[in-house]
Design a protein around this motif. Sequence first.
Motif, PDB file in Angstrom:
ATOM      1  N   LYS A 192       0.855  -1.182   0.000  1.00  0.00           N
ATOM      2  CA  LYS A 192       0.000   0.000   0.000  1.00  0.00           C
ATOM      3  C   LYS A 192       0.890   1.231   0.000  1.00  0.00           C
ATOM      4  O   LYS A 192       2.043   1.194   0.471  1.00  0.00           O
ATOM      5  N   CYS A 193       0.344   2.343  -0.521  1.00  0.00           N
ATOM      6  CA  CYS A 193       1.092   3.595  -0.597  1.00  0.00           C
ATOM      7  C   CYS A 193       0.203   4.736  -0.136  1.00  0.00           C
ATOM      8  O   CYS A 193      -1.019   4.740  -0.388  1.00  0.00           O
ATOM      9  N   ARG A 194       0.809   5.695   0.532  1.00  0.00           N
ATOM     10  CA  ARG A 194       0.106   6.915   0.924  1.00  0.00           C
ATOM     11  C   ARG A 194       0.969   8.112   0.546  1.00  0.00           C
ATOM     12  O   ARG A 194       2.158   8.151   0.855  1.00  0.00           O
ATOM     13  N   THR A 195       0.383   9.085  -0.172  1.00  0.00           N
ATOM     14  CA  THR A 195       1.101  10.269  -0.627  1.00  0.00           C
ATOM     15  C   THR A 195       0.502  11.515  -0.006  1.00  0.00           C
ATOM     16  O   THR A 195      -0.518  11.469   0.684  1.00  0.00           O
ATOM     17  N   GLY A 498      -5.671   4.913  -4.592  1.00  0.00           N
ATOM     18  CA  GLY A 498      -5.733   5.499  -3.265  1.00  0.00           C
ATOM     19  C   GLY A 498      -4.585   6.420  -2.943  1.00  0.00           C
ATOM     20  O   GLY A 498      -4.432   6.848  -1.799  1.00  0.00           O
ATOM     21  N   TYR A 499      -3.757   6.753  -3.918  1.00  0.00           N
ATOM     22  CA  TYR A 499      -2.633   7.671  -3.702  1.00  0.00           C
ATOM     23  C   TYR A 499      -2.395   8.423  -4.999  1.00  0.00           C
ATOM     24  O   TYR A 499      -3.027   8.143  -6.037  1.00  0.00           O
ATOM     25  N   ARG A 500      -1.471   9.398  -4.966  1.00  0.00           N
ATOM     26  CA  ARG A 500      -1.191  10.212  -6.153  1.00  0.00           C
ATOM     27  C   ARG A 500       0.305  10.206  -6.436  1.00  0.00           C
ATOM     28  O   ARG A 500       0.884   9.146  -6.626  1.00  0.00           O
ATOM     29  N   LEU A 501       0.981  11.344  -6.409  1.00  0.00           N
ATOM     30  CA  LEU A 501       2.398  11.427  -6.764  1.00  0.00           C
ATOM     31  C   LEU A 501       3.249  11.372  -5.509  1.00  0.00           C
ATOM     32  O   LEU A 501       2.932  12.012  -4.498  1.00  0.00           O
ATOM     33  N   LEU A 502       4.349  10.627  -5.580  1.00  0.00           N
ATOM     34  CA  LEU A 502       5.307  10.541  -4.484  1.00  0.00           C
ATOM     35  C   LEU A 502       6.352  11.640  -4.655  1.00  0.00           C
ATOM     36  O   LEU A 502       6.846  11.883  -5.756  1.00  0.00           O
ATOM     37  N   ILE A 514      -2.612  18.368 -10.673  1.00  0.00           N
ATOM     38  CA  ILE A 514      -2.338  16.941 -10.813  1.00  0.00           C
ATOM     39  C   ILE A 514      -3.613  16.243 -11.279  1.00  0.00           C
ATOM     40  O   ILE A 514      -4.619  16.230 -10.569  1.00  0.00           O
ATOM     41  N   HIS A 515      -3.565  15.708 -12.487  1.00  0.00           N
ATOM     42  CA  HIS A 515      -4.732  15.044 -13.054  1.00  0.00           C
ATOM     43  C   HIS A 515      -4.571  13.543 -12.886  1.00  0.00           C
ATOM     44  O   HIS A 515      -3.670  12.920 -13.457  1.00  0.00           O
ATOM     45  N   THR A 516      -5.426  12.959 -12.048  1.00  0.00           N
ATOM     46  CA  THR A 516      -5.408  11.518 -11.836  1.00  0.00           C
ATOM     47  C   THR A 516      -6.837  10.996 -11.897  1.00  0.00           C
ATOM     48  O   THR A 516      -7.796  11.720 -11.638  1.00  0.00           O
ATOM     49  N   HIS A 517      -6.953   9.710 -12.238  1.00  0.00           N
ATOM     50  CA  HIS A 517      -8.235   9.029 -12.204  1.00  0.00           C
ATOM     51  C   HIS A 517      -8.331   8.255 -10.897  1.00  0.00           C
ATOM     52  O   HIS A 517      -7.448   7.458 -10.565  1.00  0.00           O
ATOM     53  N   GLN A 518      -9.415   8.488 -10.143  1.00  0.00           N
ATOM     54  CA  GLN A 518      -9.527   7.859  -8.833  1.00  0.00           C
ATOM     55  C   GLN A 518      -9.880   6.382  -8.951  1.00  0.00           C
ATOM     56  O   GLN A 518      -9.251   5.529  -8.336  1.00  0.00           O
ATOM     57  N   VAL A 519     -10.900   6.068  -9.729  1.00  0.00           N
ATOM     58  CA  VAL A 519     -11.357   4.692  -9.877  1.00  0.00           C
ATOM     59  C   VAL A 519     -11.454   4.372 -11.361  1.00  0.00           C
ATOM     60  O   VAL A 519     -12.020   5.157 -12.131  1.00  0.00           O
ATOM     61  N   CYS A 520     -10.890   3.238 -11.770  1.00  0.00           N
ATOM     62  CA  CYS A 520     -10.944   2.814 -13.162  1.00  0.00           C
ATOM     63  C   CYS A 520     -11.437   1.369 -13.220  1.00  0.00           C
ATOM     64  O   CYS A 520     -11.147   0.553 -12.336  1.00  0.00           O
TER      65      CYS A 520
END
Length: 1372
Positions: A192-195, A498-502, A514-520
Motif C-alpha cells: 500500500k502507498c500513501r502520498t 488510493g494515492y497520487r504522486l510521491l 495533478i490530473h489523476t483518475h480515482q477509480v478505473c
Amino acid sequence: MSCGLLEFCRLQELKTVRDYLFHDQTEQAEKTQRGAENELSWDTSDWETAWESDKSKEQEAASAPTVEETTDLSEPWLQDCIVSLSPCSDLLVVAREQKAVFLSAKWRTDDGGREEMSLAVSWTGILSSEDGECVTSTICVPLASQKRSSTGRPDWTCVVVGFTSGHVRFYTENGVLLLAQLLHEDQVLRLKCRTYESPRHPGVTEQHEEISILYPGALVTIDGFSLFQSLRACRNQVARAAAAGSDVIQPPPLAYKKWALQNQDTIVDHCSVGVMTLNVFDQMKNASILGGFNASVKGSPPAMSQYVTVGGGPYTGFYYAVEGGSQPLLSHVALAVASKLTSALFSAASGWLGWSKNKNVDETVQKHRPKVEPATPLGIRFGLPDSRRHGESICLSPCNTLAGVTDDFGRVTLLDLNRGIAVRMWKGYRDAQLGWVHVPEDRVSRDCPASSSLPRRHALFLVIYAPRRGILEIWAMQYGPRVGAFTVGKHCRLLYAGYRLLGVNRVTSQGWKIHTHQVCLLDPVTGALRTVNVPFHLALSDKKSEGAKDMHLLKKVTTIFKTRNMEPDILESEAKSVLLNIKSSSIQKQALESLLSNNSIPVLCLTNITCALLSALQQQGAEQVDPVLLQFCSSQLKLIQLYTEIHHMNLAPDTEEHDEALDVFDGIEVELARVIPTLQLYAKFNSRPSVSFVQDAPDAPLSAPTFLSQIECTEDGQLKLIHTSEVEWNQLGSFIFWGCLCGQSSPHKICDKLQQAGFSPSQLLSLLLNIWLQREKELLQTPTKCFKNLHTLLVLLSNMEGAIEESWDPQSVSPWWQQCRNILVQSQNSAAAVLAAFVAHHVAKASITSRADSKLQSEWEAVSLELEHWVVCVRQLEDVLVLQTLLLVPPIVGSAGGPVLLCSIKTLLEGGSGGITDNVSKWVFRHNLIPEQLKAILQKSEDKDEDKTLGEKAGEDVKVLKSQEKSAETADMLATVCKRFPHSLSPNLLFAHCCWEYVVQWNKDPEESAHLCQAIEHLKLVSSPHIQLGICTMMWSTFIVKRFSAAAFLIEKVGKTPKDRLCRRDVGMGDKALTSFLFCCVRLLQILMEADSAVAEVPPPELSAEEVWCAAEGPASIAELALEQKGVHYPLVQHHCLLASLLHAALTFTLKVKPLSLFDSKGKNAFFRDLATIQLMPSGDMDPGLVLLRQEFLLRVLTSWVQCIDNQVDTTSSTGPRALPSSGPQAEWWPSLCLELGSLLHVSPEILRRHLVCQLYNQGLDLHAEEVILEVEDKDVLGSQLLMVTGQRLSYSLLHSQNQTQPAMELLARLPPTLCTWLKAMDPSELRCPLVPLPQTSRLVGHLIEMLPENHSQYSLALHLLEAVDALTAED
C-alpha cells in the motif's frame, strides 16, 4: 447530470499479454486442439469421398475445436493475475507468478483529428530472482518532477513488486531493477502507498508519505521522503552505469519501521490511516480503561499512527503506534546496488534479452543476503470480533475517516475509523472489489454570492463492483442512497490506487494541477479502461435536493434546445415551464444564458421567454430576488428588443427624404472628381475574385445570439460593444449600418434608436468606419449614393451627446476627429479610406465653422490646427491610393509574381524614410521591370515633354517599351506615382532600393543568377558615387563575400572546375550559377572601384522626403545606410577583383588551376578581409616561378578564347570579322581583360599579344590576327613565330594534303633543297585549322617580309616562302 462511466483509454495487444503470462496453458491447449484435429481427420478419411451428402456433419465436427478455443479465450484470465494501474493512468502492470508485462501510454490521432490514448506493451520479462518465488503484490508509484517548470506531471513511474520470498523490488517503467530489499523473511501479502494531500480544513494533521508492506506476522512502513531520494539516486546510477560503466555508488539507506502485529490470528490485508491525535476526552477515557481509576494522564495527547487490519480472530483489528516509541531502522540497499555482480546494467540486460540468471549468481546473492532486523511488538488496541467472519480486503477512503471491508460472507462493511465501529453493511456482494470517489463542489453551485471565500465542500462515494452479478454500483456516504448503477462484464477488474504522486509537499505542490483518475474499470474482453464520473449534487440530502433538481432541469433545458423540428409554440411553453421551475438563481442564469446562445430558437420565442422570467422576478420580493439575475434579465430583454427593431428597420425601405445633407455635399464633388480616374483603375485592378466562407462574409445574416454576445450592459445602464472576432464584428456593423449606407433604411431612425439604447458614440463611429472600409468593393460600385449616406451618418453621430465634448480645448486636437483619423490611417483599403476622409473632413469643417461662429475670433487658431490635420491626412490618403493602385497592377506572364503588397499610412510611416521606395522596389521585382525601362519611365516623369522621344529611343535601342496597351498603362501609372513622390522615388533612391531588393531575392534562391545580374544593372544606374559606394560595400559584406570565399577555397582545393554536387554543398548553388555569380562579383568590384575614384569629385547627396511624409519613424532607408558606410581601400578592392576575374576565367573555360596559388603569402592573407581596412599588399618584386605560373594561366585563357570564337567568325568574309557577343566565353573583351590582368600580375603584355596573334593564325582567324598585329611592338620575335605557322600551312598544302596536284609536285621539285628540307621538318598537325585559302597565306608571308629585317637569319627563308606561295597561287 447523473453518474457516468467514461472510456478514456483502450488496451492494445491483450492477446499478446495473455499468451505471454499463460504460456504453459496456451501450449497445452494447442496440443489438445491438434490431437482433436488429427482424430477427426482419421475418422473422415474412409468415407469422405463416398458420401458427399454428409458434408454438413463434417463441418459441424470441424467447428468443434473453434468453439472450445473461443470459450478458452474468454475465460476470466485477468482474475488470476495481479494488476496495478498508475494513478496517472500512464502505466499498467499485469503480473502472474514470475512473469510481468508493462503497458505504457501511447497517443495517436483518430480519423476525426482527436487525440486518443492507448496502453501498449512496452516491456515483458521475468521479475523473480530466486527459484520458486512468485509475485504476490504490485503497485505503480509515480514520482514527482523536481524541475521548477513542472506543472504536476510525473517525472517517471516506479513499479514496486512484492514476492513470496519476502523481497520487495523496485523497477523502472522499462523493467530495469533499481534496488531490492529483504525486510522480513516471509511472503509479501499486500503493498500500500500513501502520498501527500493538502489539508482541506485548518487543524488537520498533515500526513507523511510512506509505503507499507504487509507480511503474515509483521508490518513494515518505509518513509516516503527516504524512498524518494533513494529511488532517484538509484535511477541516476543505473543511467550512468548503462552509459559509461562507472563505479557503483552507494545510495542513501532507507528509513523504515517494522512492527510485529499481535493478538490477531490471521491478517490478510491492512491500511495505514496515518498520524492522528486524540482529543482530551478520548485520552482520559482510554487512560481510565487501560490503567484503572488511578491512571495518570499526560498533559498533551500523544501523536499516534493508526493501522487497521482485516482477517480473522478478530475480524478487524485496530493498532496504534505512538510516535517516538521506536527508532526507525536503516537498511542498506541490497542486491541490485551493493553487489556489482547483480548490478543495474545486468538487470537491464536480463530484462531486455530475457536471460535467466545462473547458479553462480544465485549463490552470490545468498552469500550477500542482508541481515533481517527484528520487529517491534505492537499489541492490538481493540477490534471487531466475529469468529465465523473472515475479512478479505480493506479499502481506505481518501479522507482517512472511513474504510470499506469485504469478507467471505459476501458482505461489504463500512467502518468509521475514528470511532472504531461498523456503521453500515451491504449484503450480496461476494468477491466484491471496492473503490472511492472524492468529488469537490463546483463553485457555481453555491447560491451565496460570497461562496468564493468559503471552503469548498467535498462529497464521498463508495464504488462497489460485484463480479458475480456483473454490476457496478455507486453509493453516497455515509447513509446515502445508491446514486448510480452500471451493467458491466463479469470478468472486469476495479482498479483503485488510493494515492497520487510521491515526492510532493506543501511547497512544491503550489500551482500544480495533478490530473489523476480515482477509480478505473478494466474490461479484459474489449480492453476498455473506463473511469467513474460522479457529480457533486448527488451527495446532497433530501432537504437540499433542490440543487439536484435544478441541475436536472438545466439538463432538461439543454435537451429541449437540441430537439429538432419542434414547433415554436411548444418550444416556448416548455422552456418557460422549465426556466420558471428552477429555484437557484445561479442555475437559472445558466439556463437563460444557454437559451440566449442558441441560434436555432426564433427571436420571438427568446423575447417571450425572457419577458416571462423578468415578470416572475419582478413579482418576487426585493429580498428574495437576486439583483444580478434581475439586471441580467432586463438588459438581455432590452438588447433583444433592440435587435428586433433594427431588423425591422432594415427590412422596411426608407421613404423619408432628408435634403439637409445635399447642400453641404456640393463642396466635396471637386475633391471626388480629382480622384475618380484613380478610383476606376483601383476598382479595375482590385476586382479579382477571392475565396471565403459564406458564414464569414460581412453580408451574412446576423443571428440574435451573435448580436447579444457582442454587447454587454454596464452597471449604469449603458451599452458597450465587445470586439470578439473580426468576422462577427463585421457582421454586427453590417447589421446596424449597411442598410443606412445603401439607402435601404433611415439613418435618422437608426441613430435615434442607438442613442436611446445608450451606445457610446465613439464605439459607433469605429463600427461605422470599420464596415465602410471592409465592404470597399460594394461601395465602389455606387460610390456617390453611399458617399451621401456616409455624410448623413457622420453628421448624426457627431451631433450625439458625448461625441464632441463641449469642454474641448480649442488649442488641442479634437479627440472625436482624431479617433476617425486613427482608423483611416491604419486601413489598407485605400479607396474607401479616401472617400471617408473626404466626408469626415467636410463634416469636421462644417462643425468647427459652426462652433467658431459662436465664439471669439481669437480661437480661430484651433480651427486651423484641426483642419490642417485633415488636410495632411487627405493628402496622405490620396498618395496611398495612387501607390496602392500601382501595387495592384497584375504582373505580366512569366515574371516573378508573388502576393500583392497592401499599404496604409501607418505601415508607410512605420517603414521609415524608405518605406515608400521599398514598396515600389518590390513592385518592380514582381513585374520584372528591367533597369533601362525603369530609367526611361523615371525620365518621363521628370520631363513630360520628352515622353515620345524617350519611348522611341527605348524601343529602338533597348527594346523594352512595348506597344501594348497594358505596358503603356503600367508605365503611366508608375510615372504618376513618381510625380506624387518626387523625393522618395528619385532615380538614385529607387535604383538603390531595386538593387537591394533583387540581391535579397537572389540570396533566397542563389540558383536564380539573373536576379543578381539585375541587381548589378540597377546599381550601375545609380548616379551618386556615394550611394553607389555604400551599396556595393553592404552587398559585398552581407551577401557576396561568404559565398565568394567558399567558391575560391573550393576551386583551390579541387584544382579545376568543381562538379555540381560540390558547388551546391560548399557554395549553395550549382556550377552554372557559380560561373554567373563570379562574373557578377567582378562587375560589382569594378563598380566599387569606379565609385571610390569618383567620390572625391562629387559632394554627397542630401536626402529629403515629401512634406506630408516627414513624420516617418522607423528603420533607415537603404540610401541612408549607404551614406553611413566607411570608405574602402582601393588596392584591396582591386586585389579581390583580380581574384574574381581569375576565378571567372577558370570556370568559364574549364581550366585546371589553383587560383590562390598564383599569389604569394601576402596576397593570400589579404583576401576576404574588410574592404575598409588597410592590408599589407604584395610588393613589386615577384618570384619568377610565380610569374611563370601566372603567364601560363593567361596564355591558356587566350588559347581557350580563340577556340571558342572560331564558330562565330566567317572566315570567308573579306569585309572584316563578325561582331562577337558581349558576355560569355566568346565575349570580345577577354583579350583586353587578359592584358589588364597581365599588367597587374607582372606578366609582359608583349608575350600575351604575340601568343594571341599566333593562336589566331593557328585557328585560321587571319583578319582578327591582323588587327592585333598592329599592337605588337617586338616585330622580330613575332615574325619568327609566324614563320613557323606559315611553314606548317605550306607543308600541309604540299606534303600532307590528300588531293595533291601535279603542279604542286612539280613546284616542290623546283624548290631549293634548304626550303624543301625545312618544309618536310614542319608538323602541320599542330595547326587547328590547316586548310586555309592561299590568298590568306600569301598575305601572311607579306606581313612576314615587312616584320623581319633584311639582316635577319630567316629573311632569305621568308623570301623563298613568298616565291613558293606566289607560284602556288598562280597555278591555282
